[in-house]
Design a protein around this motif. Structure first.
Motif, PDB file in Angstrom:
ATOM      1  N   SER A 244       0.964  -0.586  -0.312  1.00  0.00           N
ATOM      2  CA  SER A 244       0.222   0.194  -0.391  1.00  0.00           C
ATOM      3  C   SER A 244       1.418   1.480  -0.042  1.00  0.00           C
ATOM      4  O   SER A 244       2.188   1.243  -0.089  1.00  0.00           O
ATOM      5  CB  SER A 244      -0.836  -0.241   1.063  1.00  0.00           C
ATOM      6  OG  SER A 244       0.088   0.208   2.466  1.00  0.00           O
TER       7      SER A 244
ATOM      8  N   PHE B 127      -7.000  -5.921   1.646  1.00  0.00           N
ATOM      9  CA  PHE B 127      -7.184  -5.654  -0.064  1.00  0.00           C
ATOM     10  C   PHE B 127      -8.100  -6.001  -0.629  1.00  0.00           C
ATOM     11  O   PHE B 127      -9.117  -6.876  -0.233  1.00  0.00           O
ATOM     12  CB  PHE B 127      -6.070  -6.923  -0.533  1.00  0.00           C
ATOM     13  CG  PHE B 127      -5.750  -7.261  -1.924  1.00  0.00           C
ATOM     14  CD1 PHE B 127      -5.633  -6.550  -2.471  1.00  0.00           C
ATOM     15  CD2 PHE B 127      -6.374  -8.129  -2.439  1.00  0.00           C
ATOM     16  CE1 PHE B 127      -5.029  -6.471  -3.891  1.00  0.00           C
ATOM     17  CE2 PHE B 127      -6.019  -8.754  -3.657  1.00  0.00           C
ATOM     18  CZ  PHE B 127      -5.407  -7.991  -4.307  1.00  0.00           C
TER      19      PHE B 127
ATOM     20  N   LYS C 240      -8.045  -5.850  -5.105  1.00  0.00           N
ATOM     21  CA  LYS C 240      -7.943  -5.628  -6.203  1.00  0.00           C
ATOM     22  C   LYS C 240      -8.547  -4.346  -6.904  1.00  0.00           C
ATOM     23  O   LYS C 240      -7.661  -3.522  -7.824  1.00  0.00           O
ATOM     24  CB  LYS C 240      -7.796  -6.979  -7.102  1.00  0.00           C
ATOM     25  CG  LYS C 240      -9.164  -7.725  -7.180  1.00  0.00           C
ATOM     26  CD  LYS C 240      -9.460  -8.534  -8.092  1.00  0.00           C
ATOM     27  CE  LYS C 240     -10.055  -9.432  -8.603  1.00  0.00           C
ATOM     28  NZ  LYS C 240     -10.322 -10.571  -9.215  1.00  0.00           N
TER      29      LYS C 240
ATOM     30  N   GLU D  51      -6.314  -1.148  -5.479  1.00  0.00           N
ATOM     31  CA  GLU D  51      -4.530  -1.242  -5.882  1.00  0.00           C
ATOM     32  C   GLU D  51      -4.252  -1.450  -7.459  1.00  0.00           C
ATOM     33  O   GLU D  51      -4.910  -2.226  -8.079  1.00  0.00           O
ATOM     34  CB  GLU D  51      -4.294  -2.202  -4.875  1.00  0.00           C
ATOM     35  CG  GLU D  51      -5.252  -2.654  -3.276  1.00  0.00           C
ATOM     36  CD  GLU D  51      -5.147  -0.699  -2.907  1.00  0.00           C
ATOM     37  OE1 GLU D  51      -3.874  -0.631  -3.389  1.00  0.00           O
ATOM     38  OE2 GLU D  51      -5.608  -0.789  -1.834  1.00  0.00           O
TER      39      GLU D  51
ATOM     40  N   HIS E  46      -8.944   2.644 -10.045  1.00  0.00           N
ATOM     41  CA  HIS E  46      -8.040   2.957 -10.852  1.00  0.00           C
ATOM     42  C   HIS E  46      -7.128   4.736 -11.147  1.00  0.00           C
ATOM     43  O   HIS E  46      -6.105   4.762 -10.851  1.00  0.00           O
ATOM     44  CB  HIS E  46      -7.841   1.487 -11.657  1.00  0.00           C
ATOM     45  CG  HIS E  46      -7.593   0.799 -10.997  1.00  0.00           C
ATOM     46  ND1 HIS E  46      -8.064  -0.837 -11.867  1.00  0.00           N
ATOM     47  CD2 HIS E  46      -6.901   0.579 -10.021  1.00  0.00           C
ATOM     48  CE1 HIS E  46      -7.668  -1.545 -10.428  1.00  0.00           C
ATOM     49  NE2 HIS E  46      -7.213  -0.818  -9.822  1.00  0.00           N
TER      50      HIS E  46
ATOM     51  N   LYS F 242      -6.870   7.609  -8.733  1.00  0.00           N
ATOM     52  CA  LYS F 242      -5.279   6.743  -8.330  1.00  0.00           C
ATOM     53  C   LYS F 242      -4.309   7.060  -8.934  1.00  0.00           C
ATOM     54  O   LYS F 242      -3.676   8.022  -8.665  1.00  0.00           O
ATOM     55  CB  LYS F 242      -5.619   5.709  -7.867  1.00  0.00           C
ATOM     56  CG  LYS F 242      -4.176   5.344  -6.627  1.00  0.00           C
ATOM     57  CD  LYS F 242      -4.151   3.851  -5.889  1.00  0.00           C
ATOM     58  CE  LYS F 242      -4.908   4.512  -4.850  1.00  0.00           C
ATOM     59  NZ  LYS F 242      -5.059   2.473  -3.979  1.00  0.00           N
TER      60      LYS F 242
END
Length: 585
Positions: free
Chosen positions: A202, A231, A233, A236, A285, A288
């Motif tokens: 992370s 977690f 997915k 991340e 995603h 981020k």
């Protein structure tokens, strides 16, 4: 657990300028301070710090928050660590109270899973040092010990219960919760066996999961940890923790498909690559990624699977597009992936592809769509326009959206007006100077209220005596507004912008607040009295709409006024929103 009242008091005493300036040089720009954003590469400053309101906001990537939020996002501290750091700067001692049973259970589970995953990572790392075949495999892929250490690579030996050597209580349920072992009806065994192990780390530097790659042609090639309390997915990105400095230096992120692609590129000096975790690129995603940079390049294999992955990434990007951001696509030669290409050709040729061959999203999308249709016939052009329609409607960047609509119309052989009529597109008014522009109208009254209360939090007092109607389907903004009101009722003292941001972050509304902060910043130029008028207007709108909905409900299936209840007759005979206690201004 740290009391919320202490956090609010701490934010009232701390100076966000001092905190940020200890890491990032700021310069004065009117009543605010500015800098090039520390969260993404840029040449023109778009990162603004408000000393009066005690919050920061980047107009480029959307990063925002309080002094606590900055320490968490930039320095990588956890919440408790950030509060303690800020308190030490202010000469305050952090009190702690016992958390609720539910919060205590979640905290204990999180700490336990974090410890288990870290111990597993150390076990896999030690096993890599002992495995000649795993070392030979990595050397054969061109990796050095230095790069293996940077990404904390490890090896899961073959065999069913190797983790029993790392954990004395191999039967612990926590090992299942952490995704390290699998429990079937009659046996328990390691999830990862005979695989190179890639710890997923992370942004706080904690191991939250693993990816494992086989050493031969076995299937599946990659195996990921299941989703756990730590977690998810779909949120991340592998390698982002290691890539942060290279991203800041280059102002670019390359998104690839495999863990080995990320590590191989880093080996050859391309340290700004990340990978999704065996799933299509999601809106989370993209949010981020765009917080860290202005340029994202999706780099996939040139085969059919790579083209499908690129198209899914394009579809997932449309709602996150912003003018001034660049999303590009690079499809490598069909026999290549990033790993094989960079090992054969080296860093410079790969980076030339990124700068000279990668296609902007608009070009890539139109190229793919026109390839699917016979653009020489009316039927083919009609198909092209029909397939472009759902994509064009999702584009969130106003200027880029306008340019793409124009190009779609040209290629389709119709006028832009005809295209926009088919899209049911509502044209916007001509742009006006910023000094003449009124604050943007949010999509509903709840969002408008939240924007204005974030800009001037003391106006939340206007809502406390009221019972605001809850919408049939709560928007994210409505949920955040109701949660903020609930939090405020438990506080003593005045609410600040930084305090409101922190309360909403704690309730899981960080993404919602980020989407509003540009407007909140714009609203700072309006007086509290002007914002009060808008707050009261939005409240009247909500109450009026609620009354009207109840009138309609009362009248359904009623044949005469005599059938109505006393409550219904009272509601139907009074003026709209007369039940409101909102004062006129």
């Amino acid at each position: 657990m740290i009391p919320k009242a202490f956090v609010q008091e701490l934010l009232g005493r701390a100076d966000i300028v001092d905190v940020i300036e200890s890491y990032v040089p700021l310069r004065r720009a009117g009543s605010n301070l500015v800098a090039c954003c520390p969260f993404h590469g840029e040449k023109t400053p778009s990162f603004t710090v408000s000393p009066t309101k005690q919050f920061y906001h980047c107009f480029g990537c959307g990063a925002h928050g309080s002094a606590i939020g900055f320490l968490m996002e930039y320095v990588g501290m956890g919440f408790v660590e950030a509060v303690k750091d800020l308190a030490s700067r202010c000469g305050m001692k952090v009190p702690e109270v016992a958390p609720s049973p539910q919060e205590a259970a979640r905290q204990v589970q999180s700490e336990e899973l974090t410890e288990l995953l870290q111990r597993a990572a150390q076990f896999y790392k030690s096993e890599l040092k002992r495995s000649e075949k795993a070392i030979a495999y990595l050397k054969g892929r061109g990796l050095t010990g230095e790069i293996a250490a940077r990404f904390q690579l490890g090896f899961a030996p073959s065999g069913w219960q190797n983790l029993a050597a790392a954990f004395s209580d191999y039967q612990s349920k926590a090992l299942v919760d952490a995704g390290l072992v699998i429990q079937s009806e009659d046996k328990r065994y390691d999830r990862f066996r005979d695989r190179i192990m890639f710890p997923i780390i992370s942004l706080r530097g904690q191991v939250i999961g693993f990816g494992g790659r086989v050493l031969d042609a076995a299937e599946p090639k990659y195996l990921n940890s299941p989703e756990t309390a730590l977690f998810e997915k779909g949120r991340e990105l592998y390698g982002l923790f290691q890539a942060r400095q290279a991203i800041r230096d280059t102002g670019r992120i390359v998104v690839v498909e495999g863990y080995m692609d990320v590590v191989a590129l880093a080996q050859y000096g391309i340290g700004y690559a990340v990978a999704t975790l065996g799933t299509a690129t999601t809106a989370s995603h993209l949010q981020k990624l765009l917080r860290h940079t202005d340029e994202v390049v999706f780099c996939f294999d040139g085969d059919a699977a790579g083209r499908r992955a690129a198209w899914r990434a394009l579809e997932g990007s449309l709602t996150q597009l912003r003018d001034g951001k660049q999303i590009k696509f690079l499809l490598l030669p069909e026999a290549d992936d990033p790993d094989s290409f960079v090992r054969r050709e080296g860093k410079a040729p790969f980076e030339r592809l990124l700068t000279e061959t990668a296609l902007p999203l608009s070009t890539f999308a139109l190229k793919e769509l026109t390839a699917r249709a016979d653009m020489g016939s009316a039927e083919g052009r009609a198909r092209f326009v029909q397939e472009a329609k759902p994509l064009v409607k999702q584009i969130s960047a106003p200027i880029l959206g306008l340019m793409i609509r124009k190009r779609v119309a040209e290629l389709g052989g119709i006028s832009q007006a005809e295209l926009e009529e088919r899209l049911e597109w509502r044209p916007t008014s001509p742009p006006v100077a910023a000094s003449q522009r009124a604050p943007r109208r949010a999509p509903d009254a709840y969002a408008r209220l939240l924007e204005r209360i974030l800009a001037e939090p003391k106006l939340i007092a206007e809502l406390l005596p009221l019972t605001l109607p809850s919408p049939p389907a709560r928007s994210a903004e409505a949920s955040a507004l109701f949660d903020l009101i609930e939090e405020y009722r438990t506080l003593d003292g005045e609410l600040t912008v930084a305090g409101a941001i922190e309360l909403l972050r704690g309730r899981g509304h960080g993404v919602t607040v980020q989407s509003l902060m540009s407007v909140v910043h714009e609203l700072q130029r309006f007086s509290a009295e002007e914002l009060l008028v808008e707050v009261r207007g939005s409240v009247r709108t909500l109450l009026s709409e609620a009354d009207e909905a109840r009138r309609v409900q009362f009248m359904e299936g009623v044949s005469s006024p005599a059938e109505l209840s006393e409550e219904a007759r009272t509601l139907l005979t009074r003026a709209p929103a007369a039940s409101s206690t909102v004062k006129s201004h």
